[in-house]
Scaffold this active site. Structure first.
Site, PDB file in Angstrom:
ATOM      1  N   HIS A 100       0.803  -1.223   0.000  1.00 57.36           N
ATOM      2  CA  HIS A 100       0.000   0.000   0.000  1.00 57.36           C
ATOM      3  C   HIS A 100       0.835   1.271   0.000  1.00 57.36           C
ATOM      4  O   HIS A 100       0.570   2.223  -0.726  1.00 57.36           O
ATOM      5  CB  HIS A 100      -0.908  -0.011   1.227  1.00 57.36           C
ATOM      6  CG  HIS A 100      -2.223   0.591   0.933  1.00 57.36           C
ATOM      7  ND1 HIS A 100      -3.390  -0.090   1.043  1.00 57.36           N
ATOM      8  CD2 HIS A 100      -2.540   1.819   0.493  1.00 57.36           C
ATOM      9  CE1 HIS A 100      -4.377   0.683   0.688  1.00 57.36           C
ATOM     10  NE2 HIS A 100      -3.886   1.858   0.347  1.00 57.36           N
ATOM     11  N   CYS A 115      -8.877  -3.482 -18.775  1.00 56.49           N
ATOM     12  CA  CYS A 115      -8.698  -2.771 -17.508  1.00 56.49           C
ATOM     13  C   CYS A 115      -7.698  -3.487 -16.601  1.00 56.49           C
ATOM     14  O   CYS A 115      -7.514  -3.101 -15.458  1.00 56.49           O
ATOM     15  CB  CYS A 115     -10.030  -2.571 -16.790  1.00 56.49           C
ATOM     16  SG  CYS A 115     -10.731  -4.101 -16.183  1.00 56.49           S
TER      17      CYS A 115
HETATM   18  C1  PEP Z   1      -8.318  -8.252 -13.739  1.00 56.08           C
HETATM   19  O1  PEP Z   1      -8.472  -9.426 -13.383  1.00 56.08           O
HETATM   20  O2  PEP Z   1      -7.594  -7.926 -14.712  1.00 56.08           O
HETATM   21  C2  PEP Z   1      -8.960  -7.154 -12.996  1.00 56.08           C
HETATM   22  C3  PEP Z   1      -8.918  -5.911 -13.423  1.00 56.08           C
HETATM   23  O3  PEP Z   1      -9.586  -7.467 -11.850  1.00 56.08           O
HETATM   24  P1  PEP Z   1      -8.835  -7.713 -10.435  1.00 56.08           P
HETATM   25  O4  PEP Z   1      -7.406  -7.311 -10.600  1.00 56.08           O
HETATM   26  O5  PEP Z   1      -9.555  -6.885  -9.440  1.00 56.08           O
HETATM   27  O6  PEP Z   1      -9.031  -9.162 -10.253  1.00 56.08           O
END
Ligand code: PEP
Ligand code: MG
Length: 536
Positions: A182, A496
């Site tokens: 963090h 993303c």
């Molecule tokens: C992913 O899996 O790429 C994602 C954006 O979700 P998280 O990192 O929260 O699993």
């Protein structure tokens, strides 16, 4: 001159004097009193720790207050309390019992397979370390900086950042910590260079006050550098300042692919404050807000607190699109009041949308808050995580439709302003994306999980890092299938996952037809710069 090399945790350069903070728990022998007295000591220490946190909250900014708030909640966590009390009942002293509970609790969090939650372990270690210090009679050494300094510490803890005077923090060098811890995430958003994984020899008190040149990019740390090294660092710092100013001019620039399509740079954000910053730094939309972050602020977010949060997110985006992801809580996450059974393989267990069947009420309340927030504050994109079956999606959408109709009937909302999407983060979802596309308007490719599941390589296990490659042909193939199916159905596609912040990945995804790349906001301008070199 002595040169150390660690791992880069936050880019940037600094020259300054060392301030050493070494708070390793020494583990000296503690006398164990009768069980009831150890329990009373533990309870008193919790009260004192809470007082200290409340005092820190008076001066911290919003992000730090959120962390301190999470820590206050942790001090009241029942499962943690039970662990400590069991350890005390087993004949351990209060301080040792807290340390044991801390290890057990953090080990559980580390196993949950979700970067976000597992990174909360440093917040938990921080607050429980405070309790141990109180029980051991140590006062916590604060970062009382009176001049610009480079802090060299065993670990920088989130509460340290609340007590730090930021104008004096030139850089961080730590023995512990990781890129994802963090404090380093915050260091990156604050633009403070940081290097972690350093040899503990650096904590030698003789280094206090010595000059140091810190290179947050390469992980190099020069102690007592010669004049030439200092001059070189000052020169590079000046060059960097000039380059940053000229890069900011890219903020408003648009990227166009050779085919004429626009390529948009969006941001992944944690909260409304983050969103404001991202939009001001040129984000063309917000591609991911992980709503499970609300569980870190309180044990179980209420309908009211969710409504307020989603509305603030929409307002902070100043008319740009905002994408909220429904709760992606994983099995074995000791989260709020939701008790999830321990699973041997949590990454493949009850995670994300799969929990809708067990915790229907939780998902209904969230859907209700999302519909009302959108109705009151503006359009909202909402997407579902961990979909593997078409039924996962249709069952959720059916439930949401029912919630919506009730709200419309009661006059709680007047219009439906939600656009539904689905995360493509399992190979199954990518392979059936033609079917999924029939139910939603956008796909968001979660390369963090898609890479993990495609290559059977745990995303947080350093031992499998060589297999974890978001540019592997198998991952690219799945992205290509997804984009083609999306295009055929008129569905938008974004990425993303963290890899969108890597220019090479960003280019590869753009080549495959992805037109929205959502990333950590400090990556937006550098990635944009590289894409602009390729495209116009
Ligand atoms: C992913 O899996 O790429 C994602 C954006 O979700 P998280 O990192 O929260 O699993
Ligand atoms: Mg994911």
């Amino acid at each position: 001159m002595i040169k150390y090399i660690g791992n880069s945790a936050s880019g940037g350069l600094a020259v300054g004097k060392i301030k050493i903070i070494n708070r390793r728990i020494t583990g000296f022998k503690r006398v164990v009193l009768a069980t009831h007295r150890e329990k009373a000591l533990y309870e008193a220490a919790i009260i004192l720790a809470k007082d200290e946190l409340r005092e820190l909250m008076q001066t911290g900014d919003r992000t730090q207050q959120d962390i301190l708030n999470f820590q206050l909640v942790m001090l009241d966590d029942n499962s943690l309390k039970e662990m400590v009390e069991t350890n005390i009942a087993g004949g351990n002293g209060a301080a040792r019992s807290v340390e044991m509970a801390m290890e057990e609790f953090c080990a559980r969090l580390k196993n949950i397979g979700d970067g976000y939650l597992s990174e909360r372990t440093s917040d938990i270690r921080d607050v429980l370390g405070r309790v141990v210090d109180i029980l051991d009679g140590h006062s916590r050494e604060r970062f009382n900086l009176t001049e610009p300094s480079i802090i060299v510490a065993d670990e920088i803890l989130p509460s340290d950042l609340a007590s730090i005077d930021r104008q004096y923090a030139l850089g961080f060098v730590t023995v512990g910590g990781s890129y994802q811890s963090h404090a380093n995430i915050i260091a990156r958003t604050m633009g403070i260079p940081s290097v972690c994984g350093m040899d503990s020899e650096i904590l030698n008190p003789l280094n206090n006050g010595r000059t140091v040149c810190l290179d947050g990019y390469s992980g190099e740390v020069h102690i007592s550098p010669n004049d030439g090294t200092v001059a070189l660092f000052h020169h590079r710092i000046k060059q960097e300042q000039r380059a940053k100013l000229s890069l900011m001019a890219l903020k408003e620039k648009e990227i166009y692919m050779p085919c004429g399509d626009k390529l948009e740079i969006w941001a992944n954000c944690n909260d409304p404050q983050d969103i404001t910053l991202a939009i001001n730094n040129g984000a063309q939309g917000i591609g991911l807000v992980r709503s499970e972050i609300l569980f870190m602020k309180s044990s179980q977010p209420t309908f009211e607190s969710q409504l307020e949060f989603y509305c603030r997110c929409i307002n902070a985006a100043q008319g740009k699109p905002v994408t909220i992801r429904t709760f992606d809580i994983g099995a074995d996450k000791p989260i709020g009041d939701i008790s999830l059974e321990k699973e041997p393989n949590p990454a493949l267990g009850l995670r994300g949308i799969r929990l809708q069947y067990r915790h229907r009420q939780l998902f209904e309340t969230q859907a209700k808050a999302l519909y009302i927030a959108a109705d009151r504050c503006g359009d909202l994109n909402v997407m579902l995580p961990m979909v593997a079956l078409e039924k996962d999606l249709t069952d959720y959408l059916e439930m949401a439709e029912k919630v919506k109709n009730e709200l419309l009937e009661k006059g709680d909302i007047y219009v439906d302003r939600i656009t539904w999407g689905v995360m493509i983060e399992t190979p199954a979802a990518a392979l059936i994306s033609d079917r999924l596309a029939q139910h939603v308007k956008f796909f968001s490719i979660g390369t963090n999980d898609l890479t993990q599941y495609t290559l059977a390589a745990d995303r947080i296990n350093v031992e499998t890092a060589a297999y974890y490659n978001p540019l592997h042909p198998s991952v690219l193939k799945l992205i290509e299938i997804t984009v083609n199916n999306a295009n055929a159905a008129g569905v938008k596609v974004s990425v993303c996952g963290e890899s969108a912040a890597d220019a090479a990945c960003a280019k590869a995804y753009a080549q495959l037809g992805v037109r929205y790349l959502s990333m950590a906001q400090n990556a937006m301008i550098p990635v944009k710069q590289q894409l602009l070199e390729e495209y116009v």
